[in-house]
Structures are given as C-alpha cells and as structure tokens.
Write a protein that holds these residues in place. Structure first.
Motif, PDB file in Angstrom:
ATOM      1  N   GLY A  93      -8.088 131.783-107.269  1.00  0.00           N
ATOM      2  CA  GLY A  93      -6.627 131.859-107.350  1.00  0.00           C
ATOM      3  C   GLY A  93      -5.935 132.298-106.075  1.00  0.00           C
ATOM      4  O   GLY A  93      -4.889 132.952-106.118  1.00  0.00           O
ATOM      5  N   ALA A  94      -6.526 131.959-104.928  1.00  0.00           N
ATOM      6  CA  ALA A  94      -5.878 132.305-103.651  1.00  0.00           C
ATOM      7  C   ALA A  94      -5.186 131.060-103.087  1.00  0.00           C
ATOM      8  O   ALA A  94      -5.782 129.990-103.024  1.00  0.00           O
ATOM      9  CB  ALA A  94      -6.924 132.815-102.661  1.00  0.00           C
ATOM     10  N   LYS A  95      -3.932 131.213-102.696  1.00  0.00           N
ATOM     11  CA  LYS A  95      -3.189 130.082-102.125  1.00  0.00           C
ATOM     12  C   LYS A  95      -3.293 130.178-100.610  1.00  0.00           C
ATOM     13  O   LYS A  95      -2.906 131.189-100.020  1.00  0.00           O
ATOM     14  CB  LYS A  95      -1.725 130.171-102.583  1.00  0.00           C
ATOM     15  CG  LYS A  95      -0.996 128.844-102.537  1.00  0.00           C
ATOM     16  CD  LYS A  95       0.326 128.979-103.289  1.00  0.00           C
ATOM     17  CE  LYS A  95       1.116 127.728-103.414  1.00  0.00           C
ATOM     18  NZ  LYS A  95       1.408 126.862-102.414  1.00  0.00           N
ATOM     19  N   LYS A  96      -3.867 129.161-100.000  1.00  0.00           N
ATOM     20  CA  LYS A  96      -4.207 129.218 -98.573  1.00  0.00           C
ATOM     21  C   LYS A  96      -2.989 129.267 -97.660  1.00  0.00           C
ATOM     22  O   LYS A  96      -1.952 128.689 -97.966  1.00  0.00           O
ATOM     23  CB  LYS A  96      -5.044 127.986 -98.206  1.00  0.00           C
ATOM     24  CG  LYS A  96      -6.404 128.345 -97.637  1.00  0.00           C
ATOM     25  CD  LYS A  96      -7.264 127.123 -97.492  1.00  0.00           C
ATOM     26  CE  LYS A  96      -7.010 126.426 -96.179  1.00  0.00           C
ATOM     27  NZ  LYS A  96      -7.902 125.285 -95.977  1.00  0.00           N
ATOM     28  N   PHE A  97      -3.172 129.944 -96.526  1.00  0.00           N
ATOM     29  CA  PHE A  97      -2.113 130.001 -95.510  1.00  0.00           C
ATOM     30  C   PHE A  97      -2.037 128.656 -94.779  1.00  0.00           C
ATOM     31  O   PHE A  97      -3.051 128.109 -94.364  1.00  0.00           O
ATOM     32  CB  PHE A  97      -2.430 131.105 -94.497  1.00  0.00           C
ATOM     33  CG  PHE A  97      -1.478 131.144 -93.330  1.00  0.00           C
ATOM     34  CD1 PHE A  97      -0.285 131.834 -93.402  1.00  0.00           C
ATOM     35  CD2 PHE A  97      -1.770 130.463 -92.148  1.00  0.00           C
ATOM     36  CE1 PHE A  97       0.599 131.855 -92.328  1.00  0.00           C
ATOM     37  CE2 PHE A  97      -0.894 130.476 -91.073  1.00  0.00           C
ATOM     38  CZ  PHE A  97       0.289 131.181 -91.173  1.00  0.00           C
ATOM     39  N   HIS A  98      -0.829 128.128 -94.619  1.00  0.00           N
ATOM     40  CA  HIS A  98      -0.607 126.921 -93.813  1.00  0.00           C
ATOM     41  C   HIS A  98       0.550 127.171 -92.859  1.00  0.00           C
ATOM     42  O   HIS A  98       1.516 127.851 -93.219  1.00  0.00           O
ATOM     43  CB  HIS A  98      -0.274 125.708 -94.696  1.00  0.00           C
ATOM     44  CG  HIS A  98      -1.415 125.221 -95.524  1.00  0.00           C
ATOM     45  ND1 HIS A  98      -2.466 124.502 -94.996  1.00  0.00           N
ATOM     46  CD2 HIS A  98      -1.702 125.369 -96.840  1.00  0.00           C
ATOM     47  CE1 HIS A  98      -3.337 124.222 -95.952  1.00  0.00           C
ATOM     48  NE2 HIS A  98      -2.901 124.743 -97.074  1.00  0.00           N
ATOM     49  N   PHE A  99       0.449 126.624 -91.658  1.00  0.00           N
ATOM     50  CA  PHE A  99       1.580 126.688 -90.726  1.00  0.00           C
ATOM     51  C   PHE A  99       2.684 125.754 -91.223  1.00  0.00           C
ATOM     52  O   PHE A  99       2.393 124.658 -91.692  1.00  0.00           O
ATOM     53  CB  PHE A  99       1.145 126.263 -89.318  1.00  0.00           C
ATOM     54  CG  PHE A  99       0.247 127.255 -88.656  1.00  0.00           C
ATOM     55  CD1 PHE A  99       0.758 128.437 -88.120  1.00  0.00           C
ATOM     56  CD2 PHE A  99      -1.123 127.026 -88.561  1.00  0.00           C
ATOM     57  CE1 PHE A  99      -0.078 129.364 -87.511  1.00  0.00           C
ATOM     58  CE2 PHE A  99      -1.968 127.955 -87.952  1.00  0.00           C
ATOM     59  CZ  PHE A  99      -1.434 129.123 -87.430  1.00  0.00           C
TER      60      PHE A  99
END
Length: 315
Positions: A299-305
C-alpha cells in the motif's frame, strides 16, 4: 512542496516499505540468475577453457561438476542482495524524496536526472559496505572448489585465512562497478519510463497498476542493458581480483592495474558482455517490476517527479 489530495505520504514507514520491496526484488532476481552468474564467473576466470559461448560453458560446467554446482553461492547471493536491495532501493527513495522536497517542485523537475544520479550514488555506496563481504565469500566459493559452499562456513574460512580486510579486498572494484551501474540504472529507467508515459500521453497516476508495472518492466530492460555496458569492465576486474594471487601481491589498486594490463582494455569491455546484457537486462526489468508489485501490495504510493506547469494546466 504543494500536496494535492492524491499526494502520497513520504514518512519513515514509506522508506521501510521501499527498503523491504527493494530487498525482496533484489534477492529474488539475483537468486534466480545464480546459475548464469556461476557460469559467467567461470568464463571470466578461465576464458581459455570456457571459450565457446554461454550455452557451451553451461554444458561444460554441468558435465564436469554436476548440476548442483549451478547453485554455488546461492545462500550468499540471496542474503547479500536482500541486504543490498534494502539499502539501495530504500536509500534511493529516501535521498530522492528528500532532495526533491528541499529543492521544491519546479527545481526538482528541472534537475530530476541529477537527483536520480545523486540519490542512487549515495544509496549504492551505503549498500555496498554491506554487500562487499558477502560478495567476496560468494566469488571465492565459485572460484575455489576447495572453499566451503555454505555462507557461514565460507565466512569463517575467509576470516581465518584472509583476516577482516579480506572481506573488503573487493570494495574498490565493487564501488567502481556498482556505483556507475546503479546511477545508470535508476537515471535511465526514470528517463525511459518518462519517455514511454510521454509517448502514450499519460502519467503514472492516470494508469492502472498493471500498466504501470508493464512500463516498469520495459523501461527496466532499457536501463539494464545501458547499465551492463557501463559497468562491464569493472565486473570483469571484480571476478578476477577475488581469484587467489591475481595481479600480484601489492595493494588492491596495483593488482587491479596489473590485471587490466594482462587482460587488455578491449577484452575487459567485451569478455562475456552479451551474456551480461541479457542477464542484467532481465534482472533489472524483474527488479523494477517486483519492486512496484510489492509497493502496491504493502500500500505504498511511489514518488514520481511532476512538472508543475502541467499540473496547473490540468487544474
């Protein structure tokens, strides 16, 4: 940084989840390619004997020593790369998010490649301090038939014969191989994924989980091949320096220079390169695919630029 309603939270728990996903993806992928790695290491150590290509080398190794030999170093590989993946992927997320937040959204977007390069270099350096002793035991167990095959027994033997610094004899070459490799891997994967999303005229937050994983896999193959070519000379040196007596008796640097002179620059760059491109391309695609899958599961939402200009257009 401005946070919209969909923005994920980047706290300690996020980094632990990323580290766990990294440990799992590296352990599985490196464990799976252990047989290829055994054969590749033999090809690099004894090119005169194994000179008829990868498949022929597989047959030679199995007929001479039995199929069980292909699992040599599996324990050290799985353990070593779980630890390395933990610090590498967890570290990349930690440094990437913190550098981006320090800079602010606009600056982070403009300097995203530099952030990928800096974050992956720092994370890899830390990870290699943990990986190096395990990698030394694994390579010695593959290269020396008399060496114990188990991780614990191998480490004990190495400590008694080489002392503590024996575990770190390969640290220079590991850094020389892994740091550029990881910098290329994460920066190229980031750029390739961005190009794929751009060509599809979409972004990660608009795609299904399956589509995002498919893009992770395809950008991972591109990143893996680029990273394999960049790091191959150091990979060949690393296999050779862990062979007893290679490059004379001097310091690690003088031994590396001696080995490089003996082998020659062209051979250093090309010996076993096709096998390594296939292996690292598959491995890297698998890593990014498994990493994203595990991140979804926990349930982790990934970091995106994000490009702030595009965000303004959509609102």
């Amino acid at each position: 940084m401005s946070h919209g309603h969909e923005e994920p939270v980047f706290n300690t728990m996020y980094y632990v989840k990323a580290a766990l996903a990294g440990g799992i993806c590296c352990s599985i992928t490196h464990g799976a390619v252990c047989p290829i790695d055994v054969v590749k290491t033999r090809m690099q150590l004894e090119p005169a004997k194994y000179n008829r290509g990868m498949l022929a080398a597989f047959k030679q190794v199995v007929s001479a020593e039995g199929a069980g030999v292909l699992a040599t170093g599996l324990g050290a590989t799985a353990a070593g790369y779980f630890v390395q993946g933990w610090f590498k992927f967890g570290g990349v997320e930690f440094f990437k998010v913190n550098l981006a937040q320090r800079m602010g959204e606009q600056k982070a977007w403009e300097n995203r490649t530099s952030i990928y390069l800096a974050a992956s270099a720092m994370a890899e350096f830390i990870a290699d301090l943990f990986l190096c002793p395990l990698e030394a035991v694994r390579i010695r167990s593959v290269a020396d038939p008399t060496f114990p095959k188990g991780l614990g027994a191998g480490a004990a033997r190495m400590l008694s014969t080489d002392g503590v610094m024996g575990f770190y004899a390969g640290l220079g070459p590991i850094l020389f191989k892994q740091v550029p490799y990881t910098m290329a891997k994460f920066a190229v994967q980031g750029a390739a994924a961005e190009a794929i999303y751009g060509s599809l005229n979409t972004s990660p937050d608009k795609c299904s989980k399956g589509k995002n994983i498919a893009i992770s896999l395809s950008s991972g193959v591109i990143a893996g091949v680029a990273a394999a070519i960049i790091s191959h000379p150091a990979d060949t040196l690393l296999s050779k320096i862990n062979k007893k007596g290679a490059g004379g008796d001097g310091s690690t640097v003088s031994r590396l220079i001696n080995i490089a002179k003996e082998v020659g620059v062209f051979k250093l760059c090309t010996q076993g390169l096709a096998a390594r491109c296939i292996m690292v391309g598959t491995l890297t695609a698998g890593q990014f695919g498994i990493f994203d899958t595990v991140m979804n599961l926990v349930g982790a939402k990934k970091f995106h630029f994000h490009n702030p200009a595009e965000k303004k257009e959509h609102h």
